[in-house]
Design a protein around this motif. Structure first.
Motif, PDB file in Angstrom:
ATOM      1  N   ARG A  19      19.490  -0.468 -19.526  1.00  0.00           N
ATOM      2  CA  ARG A  19      19.182   0.637 -19.587  1.00  0.00           C
ATOM      3  C   ARG A  19      19.222   1.299 -21.148  1.00  0.00           C
ATOM      4  O   ARG A  19      18.341   1.987 -21.632  1.00  0.00           O
ATOM      5  CB  ARG A  19      20.337   1.610 -19.016  1.00  0.00           C
ATOM      6  N   SER A  20      19.969   0.090 -22.121  1.00  0.00           N
ATOM      7  CA  SER A  20      19.994   0.491 -23.377  1.00  0.00           C
ATOM      8  C   SER A  20      18.951  -0.103 -24.241  1.00  0.00           C
ATOM      9  O   SER A  20      19.050  -0.169 -25.464  1.00  0.00           O
ATOM     10  CB  SER A  20      21.380   0.168 -23.633  1.00  0.00           C
ATOM     11  N   GLY A  21      17.851  -0.712 -23.755  1.00  0.00           N
ATOM     12  CA  GLY A  21      16.924  -1.511 -24.404  1.00  0.00           C
ATOM     13  C   GLY A  21      17.180  -2.836 -24.546  1.00  0.00           C
ATOM     14  O   GLY A  21      16.369  -3.434 -25.536  1.00  0.00           O
ATOM     15  N   ALA A  22      18.062  -3.596 -24.175  1.00  0.00           N
ATOM     16  CA  ALA A  22      18.433  -5.161 -24.521  1.00  0.00           C
ATOM     17  C   ALA A  22      17.075  -5.901 -23.856  1.00  0.00           C
ATOM     18  O   ALA A  22      16.616  -5.556 -22.896  1.00  0.00           O
ATOM     19  CB  ALA A  22      19.618  -5.532 -23.921  1.00  0.00           C
ATOM     20  N   GLU A  23      17.038  -7.275 -24.601  1.00  0.00           N
ATOM     21  CA  GLU A  23      16.065  -8.299 -24.131  1.00  0.00           C
ATOM     22  C   GLU A  23      16.461  -8.717 -22.558  1.00  0.00           C
ATOM     23  O   GLU A  23      17.576  -8.845 -22.395  1.00  0.00           O
ATOM     24  CB  GLU A  23      16.004  -9.222 -25.205  1.00  0.00           C
ATOM     25  N   THR A  24      15.437  -8.996 -22.105  1.00  0.00           N
ATOM     26  CA  THR A  24      15.549  -9.536 -20.668  1.00  0.00           C
ATOM     27  C   THR A  24      16.582 -10.804 -20.830  1.00  0.00           C
ATOM     28  O   THR A  24      17.293 -11.080 -19.621  1.00  0.00           O
ATOM     29  CB  THR A  24      14.166  -9.930 -20.153  1.00  0.00           C
ATOM     30  N   TYR A  25      16.076 -11.818 -21.534  1.00  0.00           N
ATOM     31  CA  TYR A  25      17.066 -13.072 -21.622  1.00  0.00           C
ATOM     32  C   TYR A  25      18.500 -12.672 -21.729  1.00  0.00           C
ATOM     33  O   TYR A  25      19.249 -13.602 -21.337  1.00  0.00           O
ATOM     34  CB  TYR A  25      16.593 -14.073 -22.674  1.00  0.00           C
ATOM     35  N   ARG A  26      18.815 -11.614 -22.681  1.00  0.00           N
ATOM     36  CA  ARG A  26      19.999 -11.227 -23.015  1.00  0.00           C
ATOM     37  C   ARG A  26      21.041 -10.764 -21.680  1.00  0.00           C
ATOM     38  O   ARG A  26      21.988 -11.102 -21.419  1.00  0.00           O
ATOM     39  CB  ARG A  26      20.366 -10.218 -24.077  1.00  0.00           C
ATOM     40  N   VAL A  27      20.160 -10.351 -21.126  1.00  0.00           N
ATOM     41  CA  VAL A  27      20.690  -9.306 -19.681  1.00  0.00           C
ATOM     42  C   VAL A  27      20.983 -10.584 -18.697  1.00  0.00           C
ATOM     43  O   VAL A  27      21.998 -10.921 -18.147  1.00  0.00           O
ATOM     44  CB  VAL A  27      19.953  -8.431 -19.057  1.00  0.00           C
ATOM     45  N   GLU A  28      19.933 -11.448 -18.590  1.00  0.00           N
ATOM     46  CA  GLU A  28      20.177 -12.586 -17.602  1.00  0.00           C
ATOM     47  C   GLU A  28      21.441 -13.483 -18.090  1.00  0.00           C
ATOM     48  O   GLU A  28      22.226 -13.919 -17.359  1.00  0.00           O
ATOM     49  CB  GLU A  28      18.803 -13.480 -17.700  1.00  0.00           C
ATOM     50  N   ASP A  29      21.540 -13.802 -19.339  1.00  0.00           N
ATOM     51  CA  ASP A  29      22.504 -14.585 -19.965  1.00  0.00           C
ATOM     52  C   ASP A  29      23.756 -14.234 -19.670  1.00  0.00           C
ATOM     53  O   ASP A  29      24.928 -14.850 -19.311  1.00  0.00           O
ATOM     54  CB  ASP A  29      22.318 -15.191 -21.346  1.00  0.00           C
ATOM     55  N   THR A  30      23.866 -12.775 -19.993  1.00  0.00           N
ATOM     56  CA  THR A  30      25.126 -12.154 -19.865  1.00  0.00           C
ATOM     57  C   THR A  30      25.655 -12.058 -18.381  1.00  0.00           C
ATOM     58  O   THR A  30      26.914 -12.584 -18.076  1.00  0.00           O
ATOM     59  CB  THR A  30      25.140 -10.579 -20.365  1.00  0.00           C
ATOM     60  N   VAL A  31      24.733 -11.693 -17.353  1.00  0.00           N
ATOM     61  CA  VAL A  31      25.150 -11.472 -16.023  1.00  0.00           C
ATOM     62  C   VAL A  31      25.469 -13.065 -15.510  1.00  0.00           C
ATOM     63  O   VAL A  31      26.763 -13.141 -14.798  1.00  0.00           O
ATOM     64  CB  VAL A  31      24.019 -11.082 -15.209  1.00  0.00           C
ATOM     65  N   GLU A  32      24.860 -13.944 -15.877  1.00  0.00           N
ATOM     66  CA  GLU A  32      25.306 -15.352 -15.487  1.00  0.00           C
ATOM     67  C   GLU A  32      26.501 -15.953 -16.095  1.00  0.00           C
ATOM     68  O   GLU A  32      27.248 -16.850 -15.400  1.00  0.00           O
ATOM     69  CB  GLU A  32      24.177 -16.264 -15.709  1.00  0.00           C
ATOM     70  N   ARG A  33      26.703 -15.436 -17.346  1.00  0.00           N
ATOM     71  CA  ARG A  33      27.919 -16.166 -17.836  1.00  0.00           C
ATOM     72  C   ARG A  33      29.158 -15.510 -17.455  1.00  0.00           C
ATOM     73  O   ARG A  33      30.280 -16.027 -17.037  1.00  0.00           O
ATOM     74  CB  ARG A  33      27.952 -15.637 -19.237  1.00  0.00           C
ATOM     75  N   ILE A  34      29.032 -14.029 -16.818  1.00  0.00           N
ATOM     76  CA  ILE A  34      30.052 -13.336 -16.272  1.00  0.00           C
ATOM     77  C   ILE A  34      30.319 -13.833 -14.968  1.00  0.00           C
ATOM     78  O   ILE A  34      31.497 -14.224 -14.476  1.00  0.00           O
ATOM     79  CB  ILE A  34      30.183 -12.086 -16.031  1.00  0.00           C
ATOM     80  N   LEU A  35      29.514 -14.321 -14.146  1.00  0.00           N
ATOM     81  CA  LEU A  35      29.485 -14.717 -12.703  1.00  0.00           C
ATOM     82  C   LEU A  35      29.936 -16.514 -12.792  1.00  0.00           C
ATOM     83  O   LEU A  35      30.988 -16.737 -11.921  1.00  0.00           O
ATOM     84  CB  LEU A  35      28.054 -14.695 -11.987  1.00  0.00           C
ATOM     85  N   SER A  36      29.872 -16.802 -13.853  1.00  0.00           N
ATOM     86  CA  SER A  36      30.215 -18.448 -13.954  1.00  0.00           C
ATOM     87  C   SER A  36      31.762 -18.506 -14.119  1.00  0.00           C
ATOM     88  O   SER A  36      32.157 -19.770 -14.292  1.00  0.00           O
ATOM     89  CB  SER A  36      29.587 -19.059 -15.143  1.00  0.00           C
ATOM     90  N   VAL A  37      32.317 -17.221 -14.396  1.00  0.00           N
ATOM     91  CA  VAL A  37      33.923 -17.233 -14.677  1.00  0.00           C
ATOM     92  C   VAL A  37      34.643 -18.009 -13.231  1.00  0.00           C
ATOM     93  O   VAL A  37      35.456 -18.761 -13.230  1.00  0.00           O
ATOM     94  CB  VAL A  37      34.389 -15.889 -15.042  1.00  0.00           C
ATOM     95  N   LYS A  38      33.782 -17.715 -12.198  1.00  0.00           N
ATOM     96  CA  LYS A  38      34.303 -18.202 -10.932  1.00  0.00           C
ATOM     97  C   LYS A  38      33.823 -19.568 -10.728  1.00  0.00           C
ATOM     98  O   LYS A  38      32.677 -19.806 -10.565  1.00  0.00           O
ATOM     99  CB  LYS A  38      33.970 -17.061  -9.851  1.00  0.00           C
ATOM    100  N   GLU A  39      34.470 -20.524 -10.406  1.00  0.00           N
ATOM    101  CA  GLU A  39      34.362 -21.997 -10.145  1.00  0.00           C
ATOM    102  C   GLU A  39      33.407 -22.050  -8.882  1.00  0.00           C
ATOM    103  O   GLU A  39      33.648 -21.589  -7.942  1.00  0.00           O
ATOM    104  CB  GLU A  39      35.361 -22.964 -10.080  1.00  0.00           C
ATOM    105  N   GLY A  40      32.150 -22.699  -8.994  1.00  0.00           N
ATOM    106  CA  GLY A  40      31.408 -22.792  -7.881  1.00  0.00           C
ATOM    107  C   GLY A  40      30.592 -21.595  -7.534  1.00  0.00           C
ATOM    108  O   GLY A  40      29.967 -21.526  -6.267  1.00  0.00           O
ATOM    109  N   ALA A  41      30.495 -20.789  -8.297  1.00  0.00           N
ATOM    110  CA  ALA A  41      29.686 -19.374  -7.986  1.00  0.00           C
ATOM    111  C   ALA A  41      28.270 -19.726  -8.158  1.00  0.00           C
ATOM    112  O   ALA A  41      27.574 -18.846  -7.245  1.00  0.00           O
ATOM    113  CB  ALA A  41      30.072 -18.333  -9.034  1.00  0.00           C
ATOM    114  N   LEU A  42      27.709 -20.655  -8.558  1.00  0.00           N
ATOM    115  CA  LEU A  42      26.338 -20.925  -8.670  1.00  0.00           C
ATOM    116  C   LEU A  42      25.621 -19.685  -9.038  1.00  0.00           C
ATOM    117  O   LEU A  42      24.603 -18.890  -8.233  1.00  0.00           O
ATOM    118  CB  LEU A  42      25.756 -21.615  -7.295  1.00  0.00           C
ATOM    119  N   PRO A  43      25.649 -18.883 -10.074  1.00  0.00           N
ATOM    120  CA  PRO A  43      25.221 -17.746 -10.453  1.00  0.00           C
ATOM    121  C   PRO A  43      23.567 -17.737 -10.812  1.00  0.00           C
ATOM    122  O   PRO A  43      23.043 -18.685 -11.201  1.00  0.00           O
ATOM    123  CB  PRO A  43      25.769 -17.256 -11.718  1.00  0.00           C
ATOM    124  N   GLU A  44      22.872 -16.706 -10.047  1.00  0.00           N
ATOM    125  CA  GLU A  44      21.375 -16.598 -10.614  1.00  0.00           C
ATOM    126  C   GLU A  44      21.215 -15.063 -10.950  1.00  0.00           C
ATOM    127  O   GLU A  44      21.803 -14.266 -10.417  1.00  0.00           O
ATOM    128  CB  GLU A  44      20.849 -17.078  -9.157  1.00  0.00           C
TER     129      GLU A  44
END
Length: 255
Positions: A19-44
Motif C-alpha cells: 500500500r505504501s508503494g514498495a517494490e514487488t520483490y521487496r514485498v515477496e522477500d519480506t513475507v517469505e522471510r517472516i514465514l521462514s521463521v517457522k521450521e518447515g514452513a515452505l513459504p511462498e
C-alpha cells in the motif's frame, strides 16, 4: 508457533509495504522471510501491484493460503522503513509475534503529515522545479501560488475518493488555467516553464522508478502493470494541460 498467526502477521506487514508503494520483490522477500521463521514452513508469496497470495505449510493443517486485495496505493516511505525494520527485528528474534502485532497496529494507526504541511510542500516543490527549469523569480512566485492551490485540490480529491485518472486530468486542467490566470495578472513571464514546474507533483516518477526496479528483478508482470499505470497518469496530465492550452489558443489568448 501457530502458522496461521504467523501468516496473518506476514500478510499484515506485506500489505503495509504494498500500500505504501514498495517494490514487488521487496514485498515477496519480506513475507517469505517472516514465514521462514517457522521450521518447515515452505513459504511462498506471489505479489502484484493490486494484491498478493501468501502460503505456509503447517504440520497438521497442511497448506494455508491467504489472499490480500490492495486497491488504494500511495507513496509513504516512512511506513516502508518502519515495516522493513519490524520484519528484520522479528526475523532476528528481537520481537515476539505478539509484540510484532502491536507494532503493526502502531504503523497502521500512524497519521500522515498535516494537510497544511503537505500543501506548503507542494507549493515549494513547484517553485523549486520552475527555477530549475530556467524560470525567473516572477515565474517561481506564480508556480508557488499554483502549487498551493494544486495541493489543496489534491487533498480534497483524496478525501472525496476521486479516481486517480480523474484527479490527474483535473489537476492538469487546474494548473494550466491558474498559470494563465496569473499570467493575465502580470505574475509570471514564461507560462510554459510555470506549467512544467507546477505539474511535477502529479508526475508519476516514483511509479516509473519502482516499475524499472521490478523489471530488473524479473517481476515483468508487476513492472509492466506499473509502467502502464504511469503512462496512463502521464497521459491524463498531458491531456488536462493540452485541453486548456488548445482552448486558449483558439481564442488567441496564448501565443
Amino acid at each position: 508457533m501457530d502458522e496461521k498467526m504467523l501468516l496473518q502477521f506476514a500478510v499484515g506487514v506485506g500489505e503495509i509495504l504494498l500500500r505504501s508503494g514498495a517494490e514487488t520483490y521487496r514485498v515477496e522477500d519480506t513475507v517469505e522471510r517472516i514465514l521462514s521463521v517457522k521450521e518447515g514452513a515452505l513459504p511462498e508469496a506471489f505479489v502484484t501491484p493490486s494484491g498478493f497470495f501468501a502460503s505456509v505449510q503447517g504440520e497438521v493443517s497442511g497448506v494455508t493460503t491467504r489472499f490480500v486485495r490492495v486497491t488504494d496505493r500511495s507513496t509513504n516511505l516512512e511506513r516502508i522503513v518502519r515495516a522493513n525494520a519490524l520484519s528484520r527485528h522479528f526475523v532476528e528474534g528481537k520481537l515476539t509475534i505478539e509484540e510484532g502485532f502491536l507494532e503493526l497496529e502502531k504503523i497502521n494507526a500512524s497519521t500522515p503529515f498535516a494537510n497544511w504541511l503537505v500543501v506548503l510542500s507542494t507549493g515549494l516543490l513547484c517553485l523549486t522545479f520552475t527555477v530549475l527549469f530556467g524560470g525567473n523569480i516572477s515565474d517561481a512566485i506564480s508556480a508557488f501560488a499554483v502549487g498551493i492551490l494544486l495541493g489543496i485540490f489534491q487533498r480534497l480529491a483524496g478525501m472525496r475518493g476521486l479516481a486517480s485518472f480523474l484527479t490527474n486530468l483535473l489537476g492538469g486542467i487546474l494548473v494550466a488555467i491558474l498559470t494563465l490566470f496569473f499570467l493575465s495578472l502580470g505574475l509570471g513571464q514564461h507560462y510554459e516553464l510555470t506549467i512544467i514546474g507546477s505539474i511535477m507533483p502529479l508526475v508519476p516518477g516514483m511509479a516509473i522508478t519502482t516499475a524499472v526496479r521490478d523489471i530488473m528483478s524479473g517481476d515483468f508482470l508487476s513492472g509492466t502493470s506499473r509502467i502502464a499505470e504511469a503512462v496512463i497518469t502521464a497521459s491524463a496530465i498531458a491531456a488536462g494541460v493540452g485541453i486548456v492550452l488548445s482552448a486558449f489558443s483558439m481564442v488567441g489568448r496564448v501565443a
